[in-house]
Design a protein around this motif. Structure first.
Motif, short mmCIF file in Angstrom:
data_model
loop_
_atom_site.label_atom_id
_atom_site.label_comp_id
_atom_site.label_asym_id
_atom_site.label_seq_id
_atom_site.Cartn_x
_atom_site.Cartn_y
_atom_site.Cartn_z
N VAL A 199 0.84 -1.20 0.00
CA VAL A 199 0.00 0.00 0.00
C VAL A 199 0.88 1.25 0.00
O VAL A 199 1.88 1.31 0.72
CB VAL A 199 -0.93 0.02 1.24
N GLU A 200 0.49 2.23 -0.81
CA GLU A 200 1.16 3.53 -0.83
C GLU A 200 0.13 4.61 -0.48
O GLU A 200 -0.92 4.69 -1.12
CB GLU A 200 1.76 3.81 -2.20
N ALA A 201 0.41 5.38 0.54
CA ALA A 201 -0.51 6.42 1.00
C ALA A 201 0.14 7.78 0.94
O ALA A 201 1.36 7.92 1.13
CB ALA A 201 -0.96 6.13 2.43
N TRP A 202 -0.69 8.81 0.69
CA TRP A 202 -0.25 10.20 0.74
C TRP A 202 -1.18 10.94 1.71
O TRP A 202 -2.39 10.96 1.52
CB TRP A 202 -0.31 10.83 -0.64
N TYR A 203 -0.59 11.50 2.76
CA TYR A 203 -1.36 12.15 3.82
C TYR A 203 -0.92 13.61 3.99
O TYR A 203 0.20 13.98 3.62
CB TYR A 203 -1.19 11.40 5.15
N THR A 204 -1.80 14.43 4.54
CA THR A 204 -1.47 15.84 4.74
C THR A 204 -1.52 16.21 6.21
O THR A 204 -2.58 16.11 6.85
CB THR A 204 -2.41 16.77 3.94
N PRO A 205 -0.41 16.66 6.81
CA PRO A 205 -0.42 17.14 8.19
C PRO A 205 -1.22 18.43 8.37
O PRO A 205 -1.48 18.84 9.50
CB PRO A 205 1.07 17.39 8.48
N GLN A 206 -1.60 19.07 7.26
CA GLN A 206 -2.41 20.29 7.35
C GLN A 206 -3.81 20.00 7.90
O GLN A 206 -4.49 20.91 8.37
CB GLN A 206 -2.52 20.95 5.97
N ILE A 207 -4.23 18.74 7.81
CA ILE A 207 -5.49 18.30 8.44
C ILE A 207 -5.10 17.21 9.43
O ILE A 207 -5.07 16.02 9.11
CB ILE A 207 -6.50 17.78 7.41
N PRO A 208 -4.74 17.59 10.67
CA PRO A 208 -4.12 16.66 11.63
C PRO A 208 -5.09 15.70 12.29
O PRO A 208 -5.32 15.73 13.51
CB PRO A 208 -3.47 17.60 12.64
N VAL A 209 -5.69 14.81 11.48
CA VAL A 209 -6.52 13.72 12.00
C VAL A 209 -5.98 12.41 11.44
O VAL A 209 -5.33 12.40 10.40
CB VAL A 209 -8.00 13.89 11.60
N SER A 210 -6.23 11.31 12.15
CA SER A 210 -5.66 10.01 11.75
C SER A 210 -6.63 9.19 10.90
O SER A 210 -6.64 7.97 10.96
CB SER A 210 -5.26 9.21 13.00
N HIS A 211 -7.44 9.86 10.10
CA HIS A 211 -8.46 9.18 9.31
C HIS A 211 -7.99 8.95 7.88
O HIS A 211 -7.03 9.56 7.41
CB HIS A 211 -9.75 9.99 9.28
N GLY A 212 -8.74 8.08 7.20
CA GLY A 212 -8.50 7.82 5.80
C GLY A 212 -9.65 7.02 5.24
O GLY A 212 -10.52 6.56 5.98
N PRO A 213 -9.69 6.82 3.94
CA PRO A 213 -10.78 6.05 3.33
C PRO A 213 -10.66 4.56 3.62
O PRO A 213 -9.57 4.05 3.89
CB PRO A 213 -10.60 6.34 1.83
N SER A 214 -11.80 3.88 3.58
CA SER A 214 -11.85 2.43 3.71
C SER A 214 -11.12 1.95 4.97
O SER A 214 -11.34 2.48 6.05
CB SER A 214 -11.26 1.77 2.45
N GLU A 215 -10.24 0.96 4.85
CA GLU A 215 -9.58 0.37 6.02
C GLU A 215 -8.37 1.17 6.49
O GLU A 215 -7.73 0.78 7.48
CB GLU A 215 -9.10 -1.06 5.68
N TYR A 216 -8.06 2.26 5.85
CA TYR A 216 -6.79 2.94 6.09
C TYR A 216 -6.92 4.04 7.14
O TYR A 216 -7.87 4.84 7.11
CB TYR A 216 -6.25 3.50 4.77
N TRP A 217 -5.94 4.10 8.03
CA TRP A 217 -5.95 5.06 9.13
C TRP A 217 -4.57 5.05 9.79
O TRP A 217 -3.69 4.30 9.40
CB TRP A 217 -7.03 4.69 10.16
#
Length: 282
Positions: A199-217
């Motif tokens: 799995v490759e994910a791209w996240y933004t610290p500008q929205i500091p929550v540990s959420h993501g789509p589907s099973e990802y978090w």
């Protein structure tokens, strides 16, 4: 000297009245957000693909469009999120994809503080409420960065058991792997290898929550893009603190069951259907 001090305090007080929030009369709004994701999967035809013409492949692509291209909505606050699909009509028949619905992801609630998952699943007319723990993901943080919309994102990778990403679906190959006996060179039975998905994910610290789509978090920022196997999910729109309050609650209808129990239920039903079809032919 005292008169100067009193005048300064009075001026500061007037400024406070005009520019500071009224904490006594205006309740603090709970932080909320909404992210829209486009989902795309590559069509894999396996052995049958080699026997099909290009016209047949295009026809199959059109028939499966609702399963290969979807839109999802993620509503979230600091600790909770609800992820669900926007239902579309079938491109060919104009009806909803009832067969695909049996093996698609239902409304999903995640609580990252309690590490809890609640997911609503409908399987052949029966409603299930899957309650389990969130799959822990061992993210490896990268240094690469890129811009997605107006947000600076950073890369993270992980290898996750495929079963944890697809527990609500079914395939005959998965069933064979679960039931076959694997032996080592001495003939002793051993545990079959666990299939993994990179799995490759791209996240933004500008929205500091540990959420993501589907099973990802579990990353230090909202996940805006996910690539896993032959699928990609990309965030196309974000609204923070919308005017209308979002409904972020766990589904509560259906027979309570765990992920493993739900998978076993699907496999049992599919085997029954195959056996019944075999009896009718004989």
């Amino acid at each position: 000297m005292k008169s100067v001090l009193f005048k300064s305090l009075a001026i500061f007080g007037l400024i406070s009245l005009f520019f500071l929030p009224d904490v006594n009369f205006s309740p603090v709004q709970e932080f909320q957000g909404q992210a829209i994701y486009s989902y795309k999967a590559k069509m894999e035809l396996g052995r049958w693909g080699a026997r099909m013409s290009e016209a047949q492949k295009k026809q199959m692509q059109a028939r499966l469009q609702n399963r290969l291209e979807k839109t999802y909505v993620l509503n979230f606050n600091k600790t909770e999120s609800v992820f669900d699909e926007e239902e579309k009509l079938d491109a060919i028949s104009g009806a909803t994809d009832s067969w695909g619905k049996n093996f698609s992801q239902g409304e999903q609630y995640k609580n990252v503080k309690d590490v809890a998952l609640v997911q609503s699943q409908e399987f052949y007319g029966k409603q299930f409420l899957v309650k389990d723990s969130l799959q822990k993901i061992d993210w490896k943080m990268g240094k690469e960065s890129k811009q997605i919309g107006q947000y600076m994102c950073f890369k993270a990778t992980a290898s996750i058991p495929t079963k944890e990403l697809t527990w609500y679906t079914f395939s005959w190959s998965d069933l064979r792997r679960a039931t076959e006996t694997v032996k080592d060179s001495t003939g002793v039975a051993k545990e079959p290898e666990v299939a993994m998905t990179d799995v490759e994910a791209w996240y933004t610290p500008q929205i500091p929550v540990s959420h993501g789509p589907s099973e990802y978090w579990g990353l230090p920022g909202l996940i805006l893009e996910i690539s896993a196997g032959n699928t990609v999910m990309l965030c196309s729109k974000i609204v923070l603190n919308p005017k209308d309050k979002l409904d972020i609650e766990a589904p509560n209808k259906g027979k309570e069951i765990t992920k493993n129990e739900y998978q076993a239920t699907i496999q049992k039903k599919m085997l029954e259907m195959r056996n019944n079809r075999g009896r009718r032919r004989s």
